[in-house]
Design an enzyme around this catalytic site. Structure first.
Site, PDB file in Angstrom:
ATOM      1  N   ASP A 206       0.904  -1.028  -0.284  1.00 62.69           N
ATOM      2  CA  ASP A 206       0.454   0.450   0.160  1.00 62.69           C
ATOM      3  C   ASP A 206       1.091   1.097  -0.050  1.00 62.69           C
ATOM      4  OD1 ASP A 206      -2.585   1.332  -0.018  1.00 62.69           O
ATOM      5  OD2 ASP A 206      -2.190   1.934   2.244  1.00 62.69           O
ATOM      6  N   ASN A 211       1.527   6.998   3.004  1.00 66.56           N
ATOM      7  CA  ASN A 211       2.628   5.928   3.727  1.00 66.56           C
ATOM      8  C   ASN A 211       3.788   6.201   3.882  1.00 66.56           C
ATOM      9  OD1 ASN A 211       0.519   4.851   5.255  1.00 66.56           O
ATOM     10  ND2 ASN A 211       0.474   3.222   3.196  1.00 66.56           N
ATOM     11  N   ASP A 223       3.601   1.683   7.891  1.00 67.40           N
ATOM     12  CA  ASP A 223       2.506   0.862   8.093  1.00 67.40           C
ATOM     13  C   ASP A 223       2.299  -0.468   7.111  1.00 67.40           C
ATOM     14  OD1 ASP A 223       0.350   0.051   7.970  1.00 67.40           O
ATOM     15  OD2 ASP A 223      -1.326   1.893   7.461  1.00 67.40           O
TER      16      ASP A 223
END
Length: 331
Positions: A206, A211, A223
């Site tokens: 992701d 992030n 994350d």
């Protein structure tokens, strides 16, 4: 993974007292300061300590990951950190990174600050590429065994099927959604065929700009909750934006850094728009699956409106052409 009803109910009612008690159960004296951070799949808080710098406490949603899958993600990030790759890994106490307090599973992390990366700066993109290349150099060493693969079936077919069966789609939008998702999934399948054979490695999963916490000394990558097996390009394409020419320039900057540490297969460029399409399908289904969590209607009030579904179908329709277009150019 079986989840008891009381676990879900407790998670929805998770409050400051439980958070502070959980952190203090590991020997950290808190000062009562608690700040909810921007997370919906899990509950994440910055917790003040007395004395000491704040920590970040992450409480895992019941049923999303098994303990083994969480620990596999932790092991990956800890190994990356050992290699001085700037990821934010969980803190380990008495050999454990995953902890329990009542029905809750949680982990603690050091707090790291930063700003959004300036993705229009070639040097920033090159540095991001270097770090992703280093992550993937470790990611290819061995596979995940407890975490899933990003693929057409789980992100695409299952997502579309869930929405068609869930009752979230307005009746008048349902036929057009069924038609467009069928055509889009066929286009994605063809893109995977053009990229074949697609090599799967351990990914962040992701890697979007939110992030990445950028500082004057470079990024912190945070994350890894969506870490899974998938093609390397998944951790690169979300740093590209703008029209085709701008994306191609950004790609060259990213890969200038990336290829210093890891080989890149240019066939994966056929997957950029395919992966964007799968993300769009998965995101809509994710919101629908979580709609009974009171945090979601509050955070996403535009979801489930007639206008949302009409615009979503139109966006998916545009992706059919994008997926079939020639790939970005990497010189």
């Amino acid at each position: 993974m079986t989840v008891k009803l009381d676990e879900n109910a407790a998670y929805r009612e998770l409050g400051p007292d439980q958070v502070l008690d959980a952190v203090e159960s590991l020997g950290f004296p808190t000062d009562g300061r608690l700040l909810a951070l921007n997370s919906y799949e899990n509950r994440v808080y910055q917790v003040g300590l007395d004395p000491g710098s704040p920590l970040v406490a992450k409480f895992y949603r019941p049923g999303r990951w098994s303990d083994a899958a969480i620990l596999e993600e932790h092991a990956f990030t800890l190994e990356l950190a050992e290699r001085e790759i700037p990821v934010v890994a969980p803190l380990v106490f008495d050999g454990r990174s995953l902890h329990r307090h009542g029905v809750f599973r949680f982990a603690l992390y050091p707090r790291r600050g930063g700003r959004n990366p300036e993705l229009d700066d070639p040097e920033v993109l090159e540095q991001l590429g270097r770090f992703m290349g280093r992550i993937h150099a470790l990611g290819e060493v061995e596979p995940f065994t407890h975490r899933p693969t990003l693929d057409l079936e789980s992100f695409g077919t299952a997502s579309a099927g869930y929405l068609l069966d869930s009752g979230h789609l307005p009746a008048e939008v349902r036929p057009s959604y069924a038609e467009v998702t069928s055509a889009l999934l066929e286009a994605v399948r063809a893109a995977y065929g053009r990229a074949a054979p697609v090599r799967l490695i351990r990914l962040h999963g992701d890697a979007h700009p939110g992030n990445i916490l950028w500082t004057d000394h470079g990024p912190h990558i945070v994350d890894f909750d969506d870490a899974r097996m998938g093609p390397a390009i998944q951790d690169l394409w979300m740093f590209l934006s703008g029209d085709r020419a701008a994306m191609s320039l950004g790609l060259c900057d990213l890969l200038e850094g990336y290829t210093q540490f890891h080989d890149f297969d240019p066939r994966e460029l056929h997957l950029v728009e395919a992966l964007r399409s799968l993300r769009m399908l998965h995101y809509a289904a994710w919101l629908a699956r979580r709609w009974d969590d009171p945090a979601f209607p509050r955070a996403f009030p535009w979801f489930n409106t007639h206008r949302y579904w009409e615009e979503h179908v139109q966006s998916l329709r545009e992706q059919i052409e994008a997926v079939a277009a020639p790939p970005l150019v990497w010189d």
